[in-house]
Design a protein around this motif. Structure first.
Motif, short mmCIF file in Angstrom:
data_model
loop_
_atom_site.label_atom_id
_atom_site.label_comp_id
_atom_site.label_asym_id
_atom_site.label_seq_id
_atom_site.Cartn_x
_atom_site.Cartn_y
_atom_site.Cartn_z
N ARG A 77 0.83 -1.20 0.00
CA ARG A 77 0.00 0.00 0.00
C ARG A 77 0.86 1.26 0.00
O ARG A 77 1.95 1.27 0.54
N LEU A 78 0.29 2.29 -0.60
CA LEU A 78 0.94 3.59 -0.61
C LEU A 78 0.69 4.30 0.71
O LEU A 78 -0.33 4.06 1.36
N PRO A 79 1.58 5.18 1.13
CA PRO A 79 1.33 5.94 2.37
C PRO A 79 0.20 6.93 2.18
O PRO A 79 -0.03 7.43 1.07
N VAL A 80 -0.53 7.21 3.25
CA VAL A 80 -1.63 8.17 3.17
C VAL A 80 -1.10 9.58 2.99
O VAL A 80 -1.58 10.35 2.15
N ALA A 81 -0.06 9.93 3.77
CA ALA A 81 0.55 11.27 3.72
C ALA A 81 -0.53 12.34 3.81
O ALA A 81 -1.35 12.33 4.72
N LYS A 100 -15.60 7.96 7.53
CA LYS A 100 -15.06 7.72 8.88
C LYS A 100 -13.72 6.99 8.80
O LYS A 100 -12.76 7.36 9.49
N LYS A 101 -13.67 5.97 7.98
CA LYS A 101 -12.45 5.15 7.88
C LYS A 101 -11.28 5.96 7.31
O LYS A 101 -10.17 5.95 7.86
N LEU A 102 -11.53 6.66 6.21
CA LEU A 102 -10.45 7.40 5.55
C LEU A 102 -9.99 8.58 6.40
O LEU A 102 -8.80 8.91 6.44
N LEU A 330 -5.43 2.95 -2.23
CA LEU A 330 -4.06 2.91 -1.72
C LEU A 330 -3.21 1.75 -2.23
O LEU A 330 -1.98 1.79 -2.08
N ALA A 331 -3.81 0.71 -2.77
CA ALA A 331 -3.00 -0.41 -3.24
C ALA A 331 -2.10 0.04 -4.38
O ALA A 331 -2.51 0.83 -5.24
#
Length: 395
Positions: A77-81, A100-102, A330-331
Motif C-alpha cells: 500500500r501507498l502511504p496516506v501522507a 469515517k475510515k479514511l 491505496l493499493a
C-alpha cells in the motif's frame, strides 16, 4: 507413513513461518480464506504422501504453500501522507462509513451530502477530524456539481486531489420494466450516470496531475437481469461501462480506475421499509388503469413483499465495502473489480458459466420469486384486443 513425517513437517514449518511473519506485518488476515487454504494444503499433503517421492512431495507442498500465502497477502500500500479524496453520497451507508475510515487514516476528505443538516452529516461532523469538509450536492443539479468542482480545485492546491469515490446513487422503484415510468429511468440515469460523468470529467485535470484514483460504485444489478430493478440496473450498467472506458483511456496518464460491485448490505436507504412502502403506493396511484388490470394490485404487492424479504439476507457489516474502497485508493496495484459481500462470487460464477434458464431461476429464488400477472392466472378472461392495443400505444 513415518518416512514422510520429517519432510512433510519441514514443509509445514516453512509455511507456518511465512504465515506468522505475514500476520505480524498485517499483510495477512486470520480468517476463512486462510483457514480454507490451510485445509487444502493438508489435503495436498495427504495426496503427496501417497503418490510422490519424498523430494518431489516436499517441493510441491512447500511451493504450493508459499504461492498460496503470496496470493492471500495484501498488496503493498501507498502511504496516506496528505492525500485528498472526494467521496459522494455520504449521508448514509457506504459513503458515510468510508468517510469515517479514511478520515481516521489521515486523509483529507471532501464528502458530499444531500443535506448538510441530515443525521448522517451531523454524525460525521461529530466523529471526524477538522480535516473533513462537508459539501452539499445533488447530482441532478448542474449548479451543485459546479460548486463542488470549484471548491475542490480551490481546497486541494497544496495537496492535490488523489482520489474520487463515486458512491452516490439512486434506486426508488421495484417494478417490472413495463410498470416502471420512463421518468424513473431518466431520473436514475441523471443521478447514476450523467451526474457521475459530469463530476468525473470536471475532476480529471486534478486527477491527471496527481496520477490518482477513480473508484466507482457499481452493482450486480448492472451485470445481471435482476427482477424489478430495471431502472437502477440499466443506469449502473451504463456507468460501469463508462468507468471501464475511463480505465482504458487514462492508462497513459497514470490514473488507476476501479469498480466495486457489492452484494446486499444493510445500509439505511436499503432498509428503509417505510420509504419503500411509500414508493409502492405512489406506483399504484399513478399506474395506467389498463396496466393495473393486466398485472393486478396483488402482483405488485407480491413483488414488494418478496423484495423486502430479500433484504433479510443483507449483511450488517459494511467493512468489506469500505475495505475495498481503501484498497482501490491505496493499493500499489488496485484491482479493476472488487466483489465484496457474501455469495457475490458464486452469483457471478452462475451468471457467466451456467445456462440462461438456471441463471434466471437462481435470481428468482434468491431475490424475487415469480408470480403470474392477473391476466395470465387460470380462470381470468385475459386481455381483450382493445386493451392490448391501448397498452401497446402506451409502452
Amino acid at each position: 507413513m513415518e518416512r514422510w513425517s520429517w519432510p512433510s513437517g519441514g514443509a509445514w514449518l516453512l509455511v507456518a513461518a511465512r504465515a506468522l511473519l505475514q500476520l505480524r506485518r498485517a499483510d495477512l488476515r486470520l480468517g476463512r480464506p486462510l483457514l480454507a487454504a490451510l485445509a487444502l494444503l493438508a489435503a495436498l499433503d495427504w495426496l503427496c504422501q501417497r503418490l510422490l517421492p519424498v523430494p518431489v512431495a516436499l517441493a510441491v507442498l512447500a511451493a504450493t504453500g508459499w504461492i498460496t500465502l503470496s496470493r492471500l497477502a495484501r498488496p503493498p500500500r501507498l502511504p496516506v501522507a496528505t492525500r485528498a479524496v472526494l467521496i459522494t453520497g455520504c449521508d448514509t451507508g457506504f459513503g458515510k462509513e468510508a468517510v469515517k475510515k479514511l478520515d481516521a487514516m489521515g486523509f483529507m476528505v471532501l464528502a458530499t451530502v444531500l443535506d448538510l443538516d441530515s443525521p448522517g452529516a451531523l454524525e460525521l461532523r461529530a466523529c471526524c477530524s477538522s480535516r473533513l469538509k462537508l459539501l452539499q450536492m445533488n447530482l441532478m443539479k448542474p449548479e451543485d456539481i459546479s460548486r463542488v468542482l470549484e471548491f475542490t480545485k480551490a481546497h486541494t492546491t497544496s495537496t492535490g486531489l488523489w482520489g474520487l469515490v463515486n458512491n452516490a446513487g439512486l434506486n426508488d422503484i421495484v417494478a417490472d420494466v413495463e410498470l416502471s415510468p420512463v421518468a424513473t429511468f431518466r431520473k436514475c440515469m441523471e443521478v447514476n450516470f450523467f451526474g457521475v460523468l459530469e463530476l468525473t470529467k470536471g475532476l480529471l485535470p486534478l486527477l491527471r496531475r496527481s496520477k490518482g484514483r477513480i473508484v466507482t460504485m457499481g452493482s450486480p444489478a448492472g451485470d445481471m437481469p435482476y427482477p424489478c430493478l430495471a431502472a437502477y440496473g440499466t443506469s449502473k450498467a451504463a456507468i460501469v461501462l463508462l468507468t471501464d472506458l475511463f480505465g482504458s483511456e487514462l492508462i497513459p496518464w497514470g490514473i488507476k480506475v476501479s469498480v466495486i460491485q457489492p452484494g446486499c448490505f444493510k445500509t439505511e436507504s436499503v432498509m428503509n421499509v417505510k420509504l419503500w412502502e411509500q414508493r409502492k403506493q405512489l406506483l399504484l396511484a399513478n399506474l395506467p388503469r389498463e396496466l393495473l388490470q393486466a398485472y393486478g394490485e396483488d402482483y405488485i404487492e407480491h413483488l414488494h413483499r418478496q423484495f423486502l424479504n430479500s433484504l433479510g439476507k443483507a449483511l450488517p457489516d459494511l467493512s468489506p465495502v469500505t475495505d475495498a474502497i481503501t484498497d482501490a485508493l491505496l493499493a500499489a496495484h488496485p484491482r479493476r473489480r472488487y466483489y465484496p459481500g457474501r455469495g457475490v462470487g458464486l452469483m457471478y460464477f452462475i451468471h457467466y458459466y451456467l445456462p440462461e434458464s438456471l441463471r434466471r431461476r437462481f435470481l428468482q429464488t434468491f431475490f424475487i420469486s415469480p408470480c403470474l400477472p392477473r391476466a395470465l392466472q387460470p380462470g381470468q378472461p385475459g386481455l381483450t384486443l382493445s386493451q392490448g392495443a391501448t397498452e401497446g400505444t402506451q409502452t
